[in-house]
Design a protein around this motif. Structure first.
Motif, PDB file in Angstrom:
ATOM      1  N   ASN A  46      -8.699   7.791  -1.526  1.00  0.00           N
ATOM      2  CA  ASN A  46      -8.456   8.843  -2.519  1.00  0.00           C
ATOM      3  C   ASN A  46      -9.696   9.711  -2.715  1.00  0.00           C
ATOM      4  O   ASN A  46      -9.588  10.935  -2.875  1.00  0.00           O
ATOM      5  N   GLN A  89      -9.936  12.050   0.267  1.00  0.00           N
ATOM      6  CA  GLN A  89      -8.912  13.086   0.195  1.00  0.00           C
ATOM      7  C   GLN A  89      -9.195  14.103  -0.905  1.00  0.00           C
ATOM      8  O   GLN A  89      -8.884  15.289  -0.785  1.00  0.00           O
ATOM      9  N   THR A  90      -9.825  13.651  -1.981  1.00  0.00           N
ATOM     10  CA  THR A  90     -10.125  14.549  -3.106  1.00  0.00           C
ATOM     11  C   THR A  90     -11.238  15.525  -2.754  1.00  0.00           C
ATOM     12  O   THR A  90     -11.184  16.714  -3.102  1.00  0.00           O
TER      13      THR A  90
END
Length: 380
Positions: free
Chosen positions: A375, A378-379
């Protein structure tokens, strides 16, 4: 033809040198891990799962119920230390947490008695300890004292001991064990009182009991008594040492001993005496060895020579480096990726089970961390 990337692979001798901590007379060198990409110019060392699978292995040297010694070969110090810390602090066990003192007229204060009881290691049916017993939760401010106490998270124990005179003791007796009844209170005097469904999991040979029944808890004299009730809960070593499943869990790096030049005759015997027994052996120089030019054995056929037998036994005391006659004849070191573990269980887990459980725990931690890293990538 495609242009060269300029990358090259080091020789086996260079890799061996990099993978060895140097043990010198007064210093220790090459202690930092360097097995990561681009650490060396024009060399590429990416981590590869298949390479790790081929190079990593586990070998047991001792595997008893309470003690195990095994080697982890082909891993980094960070992983070895993670296993060690998990075995010490993150594998749950059952221990005495709360002591209700009904009467204690011994010379041991209530707090000290409770502390001694908490450090007594217990064992019982493995399936019950791991599958049936859960974790106890402290009641909230608006809850009853026992609102969170159930047979699935609390084990009840009782200890009642009283010291009285032995009327049949010989007049010349001096031993308190002869003069009195109940002069010594041992762990075997603690009684397990099964509650609810605990009878199914902890009965017969699976009953909850002290690992060592001969642990001395207190000494009493006539007129003194101890009457306490105890509750056992599950916990982790990071909360209190009494929950740690090991008495010790440590590792050391595999010693290396390279004899650079022959050590012969009386020097060979002195050389062997510089190490722990079994590390260095004494052998005769063979005719074949004496015939090899440049070996250093020419003209010494039949003489005693020093050879390395079992470097694992070495304590790396560096005693051999103190003697001038052995200068430039021996090189000591330790392998960076060979960890010799010594694990001593307190009894609730078998010693070899602790390592397997540490692997499972680390795997769970990685499972929690992996989606968070995903995450984050991806952020950003």
């Amino acid at each position: 033809m495609a242009p060269s990337s300029g990358r090259k692979m080091p020789t086996a001798a260079e890799l061996e040198e990099r993978n060895t901590v140097g043990i010198n007379k007064e210093t220790v060198t090459n202690t930092v891990s360097d097995a990561y990409p681009d650490n060396y110019a024009n060399e590429d060392h990416p981590w590869d799962k298949e390479d790790f699978r081929r190079s990593f292995h586990v070998s047991f040297h001792q595997n008893d119920r309470f003690e195990a010694q095994f080697s982890l070969v082909g891993i980094d110090a960070s992983l070895a230390n993670a296993f060690r810390r998990i075995m010490i602090a993150e594998i749950p066990t059952l221990a005495i947490e709360t002591v209700f003192v009904n009467n204690n007229t011994s010379v041991i204060q209530d707090e000290v008695l409770a502390h001694r009881l908490g450090l007594v290691p217990f064992t019982g049916g493995k399936r019950g300890l791991r599958d049936f017993m859960g974790f106890w939760r402290k009641p909230g401010p608006d809850e009853d004292t026992y609102a969170t106490t159930f047979d699935s998270n609390t084990v009840s124990l009782k200890l009642q001991a009283k010291c009285t005179h032995n009327k049949d003791a010989p007049k010349d007796a001096r031993d308190p064990a002869v003069l009195y009844h109940g002069a010594h209170v041992y762990a075997r005097d603690i009684v397990f009182e099964p509650q609810g469904g605990q009878e199914k999991w902890f009965s017969g040979e699976d009953a909850i009991r002290p690992v060592n029944p001969d642990i001395l808890i207190a000494k009493l004299r006539p007129g003194q008594e101890i009457d306490v009730e105890m509750h056992m809960h599950k916990g982790f070593g990071w909360d209190h040492a009494k929950f740690s499943p090991v008495a010790t869990a440590s590792y050391r790096l595999m010693p290396t001993i390279r004899i650079l030049r022959p050590v012969l005759g009386a020097d060979a015997e002195k050389f062997a005496a510089c190490f722990a027994p079994g590390v260095i052996g004494l052998e005769r120089v063979t005719r074949q060895e004496a015939a090899v030019q440049g070996s250093g054995y020419e003209g010494h056929e039949g003489e005693t020579k020093a050879v390395v037998k079992d470097p694992m036994r070495d304590t790396v005391s560096r005693e051999v480096l103190r003697h001038p006659e052995f200068e430039e004849k021996v090189k000591l070191g330790r392998r960076k990726d060979h960890f010799i573990f010594s694990v001593e269980s307190t009894g609730q887990w078998d010693s070899d089970e602790l390592f397997i459980e540490a692997v499972k725990t680390l795997k769970k931690k990685c499972g929690v961390l992996r989606p968070q890293v995903t995450n984050m990538v991806q952020t950003f």
